[in-house]
Design a protein around this motif. Structure first.
Motif, PDB file in Angstrom:
ATOM      1  N   LEU A  88      57.933 -20.906  -8.396  1.00  0.00           N
ATOM      2  CA  LEU A  88      58.871 -20.186  -7.543  1.00  0.00           C
ATOM      3  C   LEU A  88      59.846 -21.149  -6.863  1.00  0.00           C
ATOM      4  O   LEU A  88      61.038 -20.847  -6.722  1.00  0.00           O
ATOM      5  N   ARG A  89      59.323 -22.306  -6.453  1.00  0.00           N
ATOM      6  CA  ARG A  89      60.210 -23.284  -5.811  1.00  0.00           C
ATOM      7  C   ARG A  89      61.223 -23.829  -6.810  1.00  0.00           C
ATOM      8  O   ARG A  89      62.394 -24.021  -6.466  1.00  0.00           O
ATOM      9  N   ALA A  90      60.795 -24.038  -8.044  1.00  0.00           N
ATOM     10  CA  ALA A  90      61.715 -24.530  -9.077  1.00  0.00           C
ATOM     11  C   ALA A  90      62.821 -23.511  -9.347  1.00  0.00           C
ATOM     12  O   ALA A  90      63.990 -23.879  -9.524  1.00  0.00           O
ATOM     13  N   GLU A  91      62.465 -22.232  -9.358  1.00  0.00           N
ATOM     14  CA  GLU A  91      63.465 -21.183  -9.563  1.00  0.00           C
ATOM     15  C   GLU A  91      64.469 -21.157  -8.413  1.00  0.00           C
ATOM     16  O   GLU A  91      65.677 -21.001  -8.643  1.00  0.00           O
ATOM     17  N   LEU A  92      63.967 -21.317  -7.192  1.00  0.00           N
ATOM     18  CA  LEU A  92      64.860 -21.329  -6.029  1.00  0.00           C
ATOM     19  C   LEU A  92      65.762 -22.554  -6.061  1.00  0.00           C
ATOM     20  O   LEU A  92      66.971 -22.452  -5.794  1.00  0.00           O
ATOM     21  N   ASP A  93      65.197 -23.706  -6.397  1.00  0.00           N
ATOM     22  CA  ASP A  93      66.001 -24.940  -6.492  1.00  0.00           C
ATOM     23  C   ASP A  93      67.103 -24.783  -7.538  1.00  0.00           C
ATOM     24  O   ASP A  93      68.240 -25.253  -7.350  1.00  0.00           O
ATOM     25  N   GLU A  94      66.781 -24.119  -8.640  1.00  0.00           N
ATOM     26  CA  GLU A  94      67.767 -23.907  -9.709  1.00  0.00           C
ATOM     27  C   GLU A  94      68.886 -22.983  -9.224  1.00  0.00           C
ATOM     28  O   GLU A  94      70.061 -23.216  -9.526  1.00  0.00           O
ATOM     29  N   ASP A 135      71.918 -11.967  -7.497  1.00  0.00           N
ATOM     30  CA  ASP A 135      72.327 -11.684  -8.876  1.00  0.00           C
ATOM     31  C   ASP A 135      71.168 -11.911  -9.834  1.00  0.00           C
ATOM     32  O   ASP A 135      70.958 -11.115 -10.765  1.00  0.00           O
ATOM     33  N   ASN A 136      70.415 -12.977  -9.615  1.00  0.00           N
ATOM     34  CA  ASN A 136      69.255 -13.248 -10.461  1.00  0.00           C
ATOM     35  C   ASN A 136      68.191 -12.163 -10.318  1.00  0.00           C
ATOM     36  O   ASN A 136      67.556 -11.761 -11.299  1.00  0.00           O
ATOM     37  N   LYS A 140      66.745  -9.697 -13.177  1.00  0.00           N
ATOM     38  CA  LYS A 140      65.307  -9.544 -13.448  1.00  0.00           C
ATOM     39  C   LYS A 140      64.905  -8.069 -13.450  1.00  0.00           C
ATOM     40  O   LYS A 140      64.114  -7.628 -14.290  1.00  0.00           O
ATOM     41  N   GLN A 141      65.445  -7.311 -12.486  1.00  0.00           N
ATOM     42  CA  GLN A 141      65.116  -5.887 -12.398  1.00  0.00           C
ATOM     43  C   GLN A 141      65.616  -5.131 -13.625  1.00  0.00           C
ATOM     44  O   GLN A 141      64.920  -4.252 -14.145  1.00  0.00           O
TER      45      GLN A 141
END
Length: 212
Positions: A88-94, A135-136, A140-141
């Protein structure tokens, strides 16, 4: 007397700090865990835990009468959980990195430009980060809905196939149960034998004779 006044003022100050922090957390975009904890991306895990502990003690529902404390505390806890999860942190960092890239592209800036290190750019970067995260999430939804529709179609097809196999099996079972009767009837026909009258026909015949 003076000590009592000072103590009361300090207590009021602490309550104000609690109220301000509770409102800050509740007004921050909750999906940006760094913003909720008020820390910068890239900080070590130990700092995340330290900041969380300090803030959680400050706004804990048991430590203040503020009715919004439970909501703020829950948001704070979720933010820490997100940042301690590597994926989750990697996704947020991206998302944060994408936001910076998009903003620089819109402003036609490079990493060497002084403007990228100013407060105005930092503010716009946070706003762009919020847009990218949202937007991400919408993407996803949409993907999840499409996947659910596809799974629904596949499930419907599978249910129809199962129902068709059941109908065929029941038909085959019924056909098999009458097999001996059909074979005997065919043999009797070939040998010129008349079929045996049914029980109902026998009773009817006896009844007619009695009337005569």
């Amino acid at each position: 007397m003076l000590d009592d006044v000072e103590s009361e003022l300090m207590g009021m100050g602490k309550e104000l700090d609690k109220d301000e922090e509770i409102e800050r957390i509740r007004n921050i975009f909750s999906l940006n865990a760094y913003a909720v904890l008020d820390i910068q991306p890239g900080v070590p895990e130990s700092d995340i835990k330290k900041v969380y502990r300090t803030k959680s003690l400050l706004i804990h529902p048991d430590k203040t009468k503020n009715p919004n404390a439970p909501d703020a505390f829950d948001r704070l806890k979720k933010a820490q959980t997100m940042l301690l999860d590597e994926k989750l942190r990697a996704e947020l960092d991206e998302s944060i990195a994408d936001a910076r890239m998009l903003l620089m592209r819109e402003k036609k800036l490079t990493a060497d430009d002084e403007e990228t290190r100013g407060p105005e750019f930092a503010k716009e970067w946070r706003e762009k980060t919020t847009w990218v995260i949202r937007d991400n999430e919408l993407r996803k939804q949409r993907q999840l809905k499409a996947q659910m529709r596809e799974e629904g179609r596949a499930q419907k097809k599978e249910d129809e196939e199962l129902a068709e196999r059941k109908r065929k099996r029941e038909h085959d079972d019924a056909w098999e149960k009458t097999r001996d009767t059909r074979i005997n009837s065919w043999r009797d026909f070939q040998q010129g034998k008349k079929p045996e009258p049914t029980e109902g026909a026998k009773k009817k015949k006896k009844k007619v004779k009695a009337l005569g």
